[in-house]
Scaffold this motif. Sequence first.
Motif, PDB file in Angstrom:
ATOM      1  N   UNK A 197       0.817  -1.209   0.000  1.00 59.45           N
ATOM      2  CA  UNK A 197       0.000   0.000   0.000  1.00 59.45           C
ATOM      3  C   UNK A 197       0.853   1.262   0.000  1.00 59.45           C
ATOM      4  N   UNK A 198       1.914   1.282   0.793  1.00 58.08           N
ATOM      5  CA  UNK A 198       2.751   2.477   0.911  1.00 58.08           C
ATOM      6  C   UNK A 198       4.079   2.355   0.173  1.00 58.08           C
ATOM      7  N   UNK A 199       4.411   1.133  -0.274  1.00 53.51           N
ATOM      8  CA  UNK A 199       5.704   0.826  -0.902  1.00 53.51           C
ATOM      9  C   UNK A 199       6.867   0.937   0.079  1.00 53.51           C
ATOM     10  N   UNK A 328       9.732 -10.353  -7.282  1.00 54.12           N
ATOM     11  CA  UNK A 328       8.929 -11.166  -8.187  1.00 54.12           C
ATOM     12  C   UNK A 328       7.468 -11.160  -7.746  1.00 54.12           C
ATOM     13  N   UNK A 329       7.243 -11.266  -6.441  1.00 57.53           N
ATOM     14  CA  UNK A 329       5.870 -11.227  -5.920  1.00 57.53           C
ATOM     15  C   UNK A 329       5.228  -9.849  -6.130  1.00 57.53           C
ATOM     16  N   UNK A 334       1.119  -6.854  -9.269  1.00 58.59           N
ATOM     17  CA  UNK A 334       0.761  -5.730 -10.149  1.00 58.59           C
ATOM     18  C   UNK A 334       0.342  -6.179 -11.538  1.00 58.59           C
ATOM     19  N   UNK A 335       0.473  -7.498 -11.824  1.00 54.61           N
ATOM     20  CA  UNK A 335       0.120  -7.985 -13.158  1.00 54.61           C
ATOM     21  C   UNK A 335       1.123  -7.596 -14.213  1.00 54.61           C
ATOM     22  N   UNK A 342      -3.999 -15.214 -15.598  1.00 50.96           N
ATOM     23  CA  UNK A 342      -2.945 -16.135 -15.159  1.00 50.96           C
ATOM     24  C   UNK A 342      -2.505 -15.823 -13.740  1.00 50.96           C
ATOM     25  N   UNK A 343      -2.493 -14.534 -13.386  1.00 50.32           N
ATOM     26  CA  UNK A 343      -2.131 -14.165 -12.020  1.00 50.32           C
ATOM     27  C   UNK A 343      -3.116 -14.768 -11.018  1.00 50.32           C
TER      28      UNK A 343
END
Length: 439
Positions: A197-199, A328-329, A334-335, A342-343
């Motif tokens: 949410x906040x990065x 990677x996650x 974020x697609x 697929x996600x």
Amino acid sequence: MFPMELGVNRKGNPPHFSPAQANKVSHNHQATLPKKSSLNRRKRKNSSFKNQASKIGKRKLSQDNNAKQNLQLKRNLSAKKSTNFKSKSKRKNHQHQRKNPLRNFFWLTIYALTIIVATSTILGTAIAITKSLNITSPESNSANLTVPENAQNKAELEKLFKVSSLGKEISLLKVELEKLAEQYPQLEPEMFLVDLDTKGFVSLQGNKAIASASTIKLPILVAFFQDLDRGKIHLEEQLTLTEEIIGSGSGNMQYQEPGTKFSALEVADKMITISDNTATNMLIQRLGGQEALNQRFMDMGLTATRLQNPLPDLEGTNTTSPEDLGNLLVKIDSGELISLRSRDRLLHIMNNVVRDTLLPQGLESGAIIAHKTGDIKSVLGDAGIIDMPNGKRYIASVLVKRPDNDPQAKEFIQKASQTAYQYFKKHSQTSSFSLDKDD
């Protein structure tokens, strides 16, 4: 009486008179002499005036002719000058045209050299920064991993761009996790957490390469769904079990007869949910082999993730890092790497992982986790996306290097998961919006 007195006859000859007539004519002639003299003087005067007028006219005509000649001469000179100017202008233009290509070539060369120097400087600086990240291979009984330099530099640059997209490091949570790690001096934990949410993030040795164990199956699953999106593989496609790809350890496909067929979806599902090593080897083969997948990993921006041997890799030659798995996650969420359809299917598979003794043990009731574990005697790990009941979503990736099968590694991962969960529960900040009510 005599129309032609003192004159000539019509034929131009002097007239003939009688004596009497001659005397009379003589008298008359004498009487008219003054008049004739005056007339002659008038005629001479007129003649002189005419002569003068004629001279003046001739002089004026001569002046006009001279003026015309001068004008024509000026015109000729002007035309000649114009011709000379045009000729000189053409010569100058011709010379300028001959000089222009040389001048353009000179400036183009200078421009190209400037771009080359600037680009080299930027790339040199970026490469120097990536080297300062000090990514090392794991210590194990096998030979150290060597990643090709050009590929590693490319992956490092992608990693820099990814890190730059994150927010600030969460210092309070980092301090708590560091204190927890101090309680386990025999372990070497590596962690990477991201608040989606906040990065905000936390990294404890998160960029350091370590034996991946079965966590490497996560990027293999992503590669599988990428090929599914591209039409290179189909979920119902039949894959055949062969003797050379049967892997021992976890999973039950190893007990099936060679020649047995499985759908591609079933193989991918078993690779994650029960961590089947034979299923993993089948997909590695179907996706083009180890080197092809290593290139795919670098294209995903993974800098420490590399396949060296088929599963089970008990010696820990296959490697990854908490940051590789965490980033990677982030991309899966974020697609960015695969389609949304697929996600969703990928996260559904990861939600059904059978082993729940690591990260899930630090969560409270109502939380959902999509994750993948890894376990060999030297390394224990777990990485996943956690959804809290209040809507908060974050990523946790923890890999612990340990003495052979030390059970304290399991305890540490559970406590680290609990610490992160309680922090995000207390400092929850989620993305939300409200709809305006109609008046």
